[in-house]
Motif scaffolding. Sequence first.
Motif, PDB file in Angstrom:
ATOM      1  N   PRO A 117      40.376  51.050  44.060  1.00  0.00           N
ATOM      2  CA  PRO A 117      40.877  49.806  44.895  1.00  0.00           C
ATOM      3  C   PRO A 117      40.727  49.870  46.428  1.00  0.00           C
ATOM      4  CG  PRO A 117      42.709  51.074  44.193  1.00  0.00           C
ATOM      5  CD  PRO A 117      41.378  51.604  43.623  1.00  0.00           C
ATOM      6  N   SER A 157      38.949  39.093  45.659  1.00  0.00           N
ATOM      7  CA  SER A 157      39.121  39.884  44.641  1.00  0.00           C
ATOM      8  C   SER A 157      38.243  40.921  44.606  1.00  0.00           C
ATOM      9  CB  SER A 157      39.586  39.257  43.650  1.00  0.00           C
ATOM     10  OG  SER A 157      38.404  38.642  42.738  1.00  0.00           O
ATOM     11  N   ASN A 201      38.877  34.146  44.253  1.00  0.00           N
ATOM     12  CA  ASN A 201      37.624  34.749  43.518  1.00  0.00           C
ATOM     13  C   ASN A 201      36.886  35.733  44.074  1.00  0.00           C
ATOM     14  OD1 ASN A 201      38.530  33.591  40.893  1.00  0.00           O
ATOM     15  ND2 ASN A 201      37.230  31.895  41.162  1.00  0.00           N
ATOM     16  N   SER A 229      42.054  48.253  50.299  1.00  0.00           N
ATOM     17  CA  SER A 229      42.920  47.263  50.978  1.00  0.00           C
ATOM     18  C   SER A 229      42.368  47.079  52.424  1.00  0.00           C
ATOM     19  CB  SER A 229      44.320  47.801  51.143  1.00  0.00           C
ATOM     20  OG  SER A 229      44.257  49.159  52.056  1.00  0.00           O
ATOM     21  N   ASP A 263      41.127  39.863  39.599  1.00  0.00           N
ATOM     22  CA  ASP A 263      42.481  40.386  39.713  1.00  0.00           C
ATOM     23  C   ASP A 263      43.163  40.319  38.249  1.00  0.00           C
ATOM     24  OD1 ASP A 263      42.340  41.276  42.091  1.00  0.00           O
ATOM     25  OD2 ASP A 263      43.151  39.294  43.108  1.00  0.00           O
ATOM     26  N   VAL A 287      45.512  33.024  40.814  1.00  0.00           N
ATOM     27  CA  VAL A 287      44.948  34.379  40.918  1.00  0.00           C
ATOM     28  C   VAL A 287      43.390  34.513  41.005  1.00  0.00           C
ATOM     29  CG1 VAL A 287      45.493  34.974  38.488  1.00  0.00           C
ATOM     30  CG2 VAL A 287      45.311  36.839  40.282  1.00  0.00           C
ATOM     31  N   ARG A 294      38.427  43.869  46.923  1.00  0.00           N
ATOM     32  CA  ARG A 294      39.549  44.572  46.788  1.00  0.00           C
ATOM     33  C   ARG A 294      39.096  45.987  46.173  1.00  0.00           C
ATOM     34  NH1 ARG A 294      42.848  39.974  47.493  1.00  0.00           N
ATOM     35  NH2 ARG A 294      42.649  39.607  45.218  1.00  0.00           N
ATOM     36  N   TRP A 295      37.875  45.783  45.568  1.00  0.00           N
ATOM     37  CA  TRP A 295      37.276  46.967  44.623  1.00  0.00           C
ATOM     38  C   TRP A 295      36.061  47.555  45.405  1.00  0.00           C
ATOM     39  CZ3 TRP A 295      40.410  48.935  41.119  1.00  0.00           C
ATOM     40  CH2 TRP A 295      41.481  48.643  40.565  1.00  0.00           C
ATOM     41  N   GLN A 325      44.116  33.938  31.963  1.00  0.00           N
ATOM     42  CA  GLN A 325      44.412  34.839  33.181  1.00  0.00           C
ATOM     43  C   GLN A 325      45.613  35.419  33.129  1.00  0.00           C
ATOM     44  OE1 GLN A 325      42.496  33.911  36.764  1.00  0.00           O
ATOM     45  NE2 GLN A 325      41.377  34.223  35.175  1.00  0.00           N
TER      46      GLN A 325
END
Length: 443
Positions: A441, A64, A61, A443, A352, A348, A67-68, A318
Amino acid sequence: MSESSGRSVQSRIYRNGVFGHRPAVPTNPTELERRALASMSREARGYVATGAGMGSTMVANRTSFQRWRLVPRLGRDVSRRDSSIELFGRRHPSPFLAAPVGVLELAHPAGDLAVARAARATGVPMIISSQASHPMEAIASELGDAERWFQLYWSSEDAVVESFVRRAERIGCGAVVVTLDTMVLSWRTLDLDNAYLPFARGMGIAQYTSDPAFRELVEARLAAGGGSAAGGGSAAGAGSAAGSGERTTPRPTPAAVRSLVRLAREHPGGFRENLASPVPRASVETFLDVFSRTTLTWSDLAWLRERTRLPILVKGLQHADDARAALEHGADGIIVSNHGGRQLDGAVGSLDALPGIVEAVGGRVPVLFDSGVRCAADAFKALALGADAVCIGRPYMYGLALAGEDGVREVFEAFRAEFDLTMAVAGVTRVDEIGREAVVPWS
């Protein structure tokens, strides 16, 4: 929202600092969590902090969100900002709701009542939990005319479900939120290592013990001679070795006596009367029997729709196909959530899952977001990825643990203030301007 809303909170804190006053709770989310958990008992800390299994979904959680990344836009007039949103025909001053959190008495004796007062003061709608520490009627009294919804755990007893919904309507709830991801309790290691389930001690079941349909089940259990503790024996003698050739009523342990006292205190009525009564223990055992329904399917939503005119939201989704199924079966809204990582280990991250569900819904019903939110920037990212509103959970419980009602109020105020300032720095003036172009996004 005026130009000064976020800045006024910020400026007030700085001005108060001149006179030696600091916020009642930390504004830093990490420090807020650290101090709050340190203030709790070992058992309470375990219950609040634990996730399912190894806790990897809780980690997912948070990662995620990493990642943004937000992309601010400059050269825009952001002198006046409006962070209000509309849900089911009602306007709210911010995109935040107080997520349903059970057993709030673990954090503070006032529990849900303190949260209700803080929610009313800050204009944050409260989703009242089925596992509240106070009856919904008492919580509604503290909310006054503030917005409230009711979160429903679907009991295996239809009469209890129907009674809960009728009560929710009577106290003025604006929606029913059906939590779908807790058909059983997950494998929660800290609770298991502590051998601790608050419900087994009569905590967090006030909606049930105050409910007429549930009390009828308890009376029937007692009439049938079923008031003993699970596994045989009384509350003070639980854990006997029935059938082993050993005596079936072992000497009461200090822990068992403490549990009996706790039950007597938690149950409605007088403490002395409860100590001598089988009802508190029978209530706990009845709750453990009827808490959830593993046979629940999408088609059951039709049964609920026949019993209420309130909007029905489903919580815990989800997967995009589940969102489509929810709409096919009449859901009026969706809450994307993985129960804060408490139900399925290795799942997940909730953020996401959000974009795919938003795409599947296609704007037909509101999509709310829950799980892992710790600050206003998190909420901003969820809104950018398509959420219509964001639920705050653990942070306000941490505020409750540290400073009661004042702590909850400061957490809500901090979210609203930080969100307003985040809008300004990001270059937007209204919530509906927060779109996919605001995030990239990473990485």
